[in-house]
Motif scaffolding. Sequence first.
Motif, PDB file in Angstrom:
ATOM      1  N   ARG A  25       0.837  -1.218   0.000  1.00  0.00           N
ATOM      2  CA  ARG A  25       0.000   0.000   0.000  1.00  0.00           C
ATOM      3  C   ARG A  25       0.864   1.258   0.000  1.00  0.00           C
ATOM      4  O   ARG A  25       0.602   2.197  -0.765  1.00  0.00           O
ATOM      5  N   ARG A  26       1.886   1.298   0.846  1.00  0.00           N
ATOM      6  CA  ARG A  26       2.741   2.487   0.910  1.00  0.00           C
ATOM      7  C   ARG A  26       3.421   2.741  -0.430  1.00  0.00           C
ATOM      8  O   ARG A  26       3.506   3.886  -0.891  1.00  0.00           O
ATOM      9  N   TRP A  27       3.908   1.670  -1.052  1.00  0.00           N
ATOM     10  CA  TRP A  27       4.582   1.832  -2.337  1.00  0.00           C
ATOM     11  C   TRP A  27       3.602   2.387  -3.380  1.00  0.00           C
ATOM     12  O   TRP A  27       3.950   3.291  -4.154  1.00  0.00           O
ATOM     13  N   ALA A  28       2.398   1.862  -3.391  1.00  0.00           N
ATOM     14  CA  ALA A  28       1.409   2.320  -4.369  1.00  0.00           C
ATOM     15  C   ALA A  28       1.069   3.785  -4.170  1.00  0.00           C
ATOM     16  O   ALA A  28       0.962   4.555  -5.134  1.00  0.00           O
ATOM     17  N   LEU A  29       0.911   4.211  -2.919  1.00  0.00           N
ATOM     18  CA  LEU A  29       0.587   5.610  -2.657  1.00  0.00           C
ATOM     19  C   LEU A  29       1.752   6.524  -3.020  1.00  0.00           C
ATOM     20  O   LEU A  29       1.540   7.675  -3.428  1.00  0.00           O
ATOM     21  N   ASP A  30       2.971   6.017  -2.886  1.00  0.00           N
ATOM     22  CA  ASP A  30       4.153   6.810  -3.248  1.00  0.00           C
ATOM     23  C   ASP A  30       4.441   6.798  -4.742  1.00  0.00           C
ATOM     24  O   ASP A  30       5.135   7.679  -5.248  1.00  0.00           O
ATOM     25  N   HIS A  31       3.942   5.776  -5.457  1.00  0.00           N
ATOM     26  CA  HIS A  31       4.222   5.619  -6.893  1.00  0.00           C
ATOM     27  C   HIS A  31       2.910   5.346  -7.643  1.00  0.00           C
ATOM     28  O   HIS A  31       2.742   4.297  -8.274  1.00  0.00           O
ATOM     29  N   PRO A  32       1.956   6.266  -7.589  1.00  0.00           N
ATOM     30  CA  PRO A  32       0.635   5.971  -8.156  1.00  0.00           C
ATOM     31  C   PRO A  32       0.638   5.676  -9.649  1.00  0.00           C
ATOM     32  O   PRO A  32      -0.119   4.812 -10.117  1.00  0.00           O
ATOM     33  N   HIS A  33       1.480   6.372 -10.411  1.00  0.00           N
ATOM     34  CA  HIS A  33       1.457   6.174 -11.858  1.00  0.00           C
ATOM     35  C   HIS A  33       2.124   4.842 -12.236  1.00  0.00           C
ATOM     36  O   HIS A  33       1.690   4.179 -13.188  1.00  0.00           O
ATOM     37  N   GLU A  34       3.153   4.479 -11.493  1.00  0.00           N
ATOM     38  CA  GLU A  34       3.775   3.180 -11.748  1.00  0.00           C
ATOM     39  C   GLU A  34       2.850   2.050 -11.311  1.00  0.00           C
ATOM     40  O   GLU A  34       2.790   0.995 -11.955  1.00  0.00           O
ATOM     41  N   TYR A  35       2.124   2.259 -10.203  1.00  0.00           N
ATOM     42  CA  TYR A  35       1.146   1.252  -9.790  1.00  0.00           C
ATOM     43  C   TYR A  35       0.065   1.089 -10.867  1.00  0.00           C
ATOM     44  O   TYR A  35      -0.336  -0.026 -11.205  1.00  0.00           O
ATOM     45  N   ALA A  36      -0.393   2.218 -11.396  1.00  0.00           N
ATOM     46  CA  ALA A  36      -1.405   2.155 -12.451  1.00  0.00           C
ATOM     47  C   ALA A  36      -0.875   1.431 -13.680  1.00  0.00           C
ATOM     48  O   ALA A  36      -1.627   0.737 -14.377  1.00  0.00           O
ATOM     49  N   LEU A  37       0.418   1.578 -13.957  1.00  0.00           N
ATOM     50  CA  LEU A  37       1.005   0.904 -15.111  1.00  0.00           C
ATOM     51  C   LEU A  37       0.931  -0.607 -14.959  1.00  0.00           C
ATOM     52  O   LEU A  37       0.644  -1.327 -15.921  1.00  0.00           O
ATOM     53  N   ILE A  38       1.188  -1.119 -13.734  1.00  0.00           N
ATOM     54  CA  ILE A  38       1.246  -2.572 -13.573  1.00  0.00           C
ATOM     55  C   ILE A  38      -0.065  -3.189 -13.099  1.00  0.00           C
ATOM     56  O   ILE A  38      -0.290  -4.388 -13.318  1.00  0.00           O
TER      57      ILE A  38
END
Length: 230
Positions: free
Chosen positions: A99-112
């Motif tokens: 969760r922390r990684w996703a909130l810190d990297h929203p566009h990269e999370y959206a990519l994967i």
Amino acid sequence: MSTAHGARARARIEVTAAIKDEARRQLAAEGAARLSLRAVARELGMVSSALYRYFPSRDDLLTALIIDAYDSLGESAEAAHEEAAGPYERWITVCAAVRRWALDHPHEYALIYGSPVPGYTAPDATVPPAARVGLLLIGIARDAHQGGGLARPVLPADLRPEAERMTADLAPDLPPEVVTALVASWAQLYGLVGFELFGQFHRVVEDRERFFRHAVGQLARGVGLAPESA
């Protein structure tokens, strides 16, 4: 290695990193579907033909960004995993790191984990990086099972053939009941993160961190893990 060869290798690393950084800026501004090698080259002051020596196509660049994102997420989860003791707490800690990684990297999370990019098919090279978090969760369940601290979830009889197939593919040393629950919890973890990241919890969940910890605790119990204090 000669001095000249070493300098060329370092320059290639630096240019590759600059290309990826600019591509990530484009992801944030335009989305993955509109990623353009020509636009990346233009922003870096490069001719397109020079950039093609690093990434022959848009798909090659997308693949590199996807692998980097999965590896970054995996590294964050693995680092958090090392800091926790006990299967249940390790589970909670790994999920919180996702969760922390996703909130810190929203566009990269959206990519994967967002919408598929039209016209792009991920190659097999993305599979090992994508599996890192899942393998951590399997490992947590495996440790609990080997230590005698893993309860077997209920498995409907009509699901057993599929459960046994998944078990043979993913974790033959675990009971099919557990593997089925692991696959479901893996999907639900990313559903929880995605709902928060993409706004579906707006005006629904206010204390999102506390809610998330409760929800992934329920996922842990569904797999057969119990809090150590219990």
